[in-house]
Design an enzyme around this catalytic site. Structure first.
Site, PDB file in Angstrom:
ATOM      1  N   GLY A 180       0.814  -1.213   0.000  1.00 34.97           N
ATOM      2  CA  GLY A 180       0.000   0.000   0.000  1.00 34.97           C
ATOM      3  C   GLY A 180       0.844   1.259   0.000  1.00 34.97           C
ATOM      4  O   GLY A 180       2.023   1.219  -0.371  1.00 34.97           O
ATOM      5  N   LEU A 237       0.468   3.623  -2.077  1.00 32.04           N
ATOM      6  CA  LEU A 237       0.881   3.547  -3.485  1.00 32.04           C
ATOM      7  C   LEU A 237       1.308   4.919  -4.014  1.00 32.04           C
ATOM      8  O   LEU A 237       0.715   5.942  -3.684  1.00 32.04           O
ATOM      9  CB  LEU A 237      -0.267   2.993  -4.337  1.00 32.04           C
ATOM     10  CG  LEU A 237      -0.791   1.601  -3.939  1.00 32.04           C
ATOM     11  CD1 LEU A 237      -1.837   1.120  -4.947  1.00 32.04           C
ATOM     12  CD2 LEU A 237       0.333   0.581  -3.815  1.00 32.04           C
ATOM     13  N   HIS A 275       4.563   2.450  -7.897  1.00 28.04           N
ATOM     14  CA  HIS A 275       3.578   1.365  -7.972  1.00 28.04           C
ATOM     15  C   HIS A 275       2.697   1.526  -9.218  1.00 28.04           C
ATOM     16  O   HIS A 275       2.330   0.534  -9.868  1.00 28.04           O
ATOM     17  CB  HIS A 275       2.672   1.369  -6.736  1.00 28.04           C
ATOM     18  CG  HIS A 275       3.386   1.123  -5.442  1.00 28.04           C
ATOM     19  ND1 HIS A 275       3.568   2.094  -4.501  1.00 28.04           N
ATOM     20  CD2 HIS A 275       3.959  -0.001  -4.941  1.00 28.04           C
ATOM     21  CE1 HIS A 275       4.218   1.589  -3.462  1.00 28.04           C
ATOM     22  NE2 HIS A 275       4.469   0.321  -3.702  1.00 28.04           N
ATOM     23  N   ARG A 329       8.766   5.233   1.906  1.00 28.87           N
ATOM     24  CA  ARG A 329       9.488   5.761   3.072  1.00 28.87           C
ATOM     25  C   ARG A 329      10.011   7.178   2.851  1.00 28.87           C
ATOM     26  O   ARG A 329      10.438   7.828   3.809  1.00 28.87           O
ATOM     27  CB  ARG A 329      10.612   4.811   3.472  1.00 28.87           C
ATOM     28  CG  ARG A 329      10.082   3.506   4.055  1.00 28.87           C
ATOM     29  CD  ARG A 329      11.135   2.721   4.822  1.00 28.87           C
ATOM     30  NE  ARG A 329      10.525   1.680   5.607  1.00 28.87           N
ATOM     31  CZ  ARG A 329      10.434   0.395   5.246  1.00 28.87           C
ATOM     32  NH1 ARG A 329      10.921   0.004   4.088  1.00 28.87           N
ATOM     33  NH2 ARG A 329       9.848  -0.484   6.037  1.00 28.87           N
TER      34      ARG A 329
END
Ligand code: PAF
Length: 288
Positions: free
Chosen positions: A31, A33, A37, A190
């Protein structure tokens, strides 16, 4: 696009799709995203009829001191992005659905030890066993023809390729190029943890990789010198604390011999956030 929460619902939906001749493509994610992604989902949508994006923050791949509890979660945002890029299903199971006995009572583990102890594995010794275990489980649940992973997590990609080969999963692993911000920073969930000053320093990772790749293309075949090229660039930053900068074979992850198949890999801490990146020695841009 549908959002499914249980393994039974998902299997029923995908069995029906396969029965009508539709090929299933899987994009496993945790997730949060982002554009990286999105590029995996685009690629899956180009090659599959049913595109399943899995959204599951897998506790098995986090050590006790890591960021499991605070890992960013936004299922509505993820579903919207997945739908925009051609996903047909988001599979978002609860932890109890994936690990009904509890995360500490999962007695089966899938591991590729020879590839999992170095680089990221040196800092995160149990991480890749957790990744392999959940990816193997997702492959069993989804039965995809193809599965899409980013080159950004190069060690993960290499390990999953090997797991698929060793265990004969009938899945084509498709590697997708890293998506970068305009200043070269690789997209990562991150990155959101970085303070403005840490974010401002983050491009140093890509600059270090690009410098070593340029040196390789200029004829340098010394692993020691290529490593020094990277560490010298990182030393220009007052914030980045280097964890490793290596030149490794892209299949065995062994350091040493430098060839066109070598990968430059790097990780550094920016405050409490670890960032990693990599490029092929042949590609200073690092997008392929
Ligand atoms: O790369 C990730 O997001 C995760 O490691 C993965 C492959 C989805 C397994 O949890």
């Amino acid at each position: 696009m549908r959002i499914l929460r249980t393994i039974t619902e998902l299997r029923d939906a995908l069995d029906a799709a396969r029965a009508s001749g539709r090929a299933v493509g899987a994009v496993p994610t945790m997730g949060a995203l982002h554009a990286g992604h999105a590029s995996l989902i685009d690629r899956a949508a180009a090659g599959s009829d049913e595109v399943v994006v899995t959204v599951f923050v897998n506790p098995l791949q986090f050590a006790a001191h890591e960021d499991l509890e605070v890992y960013p979660r936004d299922l509505d945002g993820d579903a919207a992005l997945a739908a925009d890029h051609g996903a047909t299903t988001v599979f978002a199971p609860s932890e109890a659905e994936m690990y009904p006995e509890g995360r500490d009572r999962v007695l089966t583990s899938v591991a590729v030890p020879a590839l999992s102890g170095s680089l990221e594995g040196a800092a995160r010794p149990t991480h890749f066993d957790g990744v392999c275990t959940v990816v193997a489980k997702l492959f069993n649940v989804l039965g995809p023809c193809s599965a899409y992973f980013g080159e950004k997590d190069f060690q993960q990609l290499t390990i999953i390729r090997r797991m698929v080969r060793d265990l004969s999963f009938p899945v084509a692993v498709v590697a997708c190029p890293t998506v970068r911000e305009p200043d070269g920073v690789a997209m990562s969930s991150r990155n959101a943890y970085l303070s403005p000053s840490e974010r401002a320093e983050a491009p140093v990772l890509h600059r270090a990789l690009a410098a070593a790749s340029a040196a390789y293309l200029g004829g340098d075949r010394s692993a020691v010198r290529l490593r020094t090229t990277m560490t010298d660039v990182i030393a220009e930053s007052t914030i980045a604390e280097l964890e490793y900068a290596e030149v490794v074979d892209s299949v065995t992850l062994e350091p040493g011999v430098v060839t066109d198949a070598s990968r430059l890999v790097i990780a550094a801490r920016f405050g409490s956030t670890r960032l990693l990146d990599n490029v092929s020695v042949l590609d200073p841009g690092g997008n392929a």
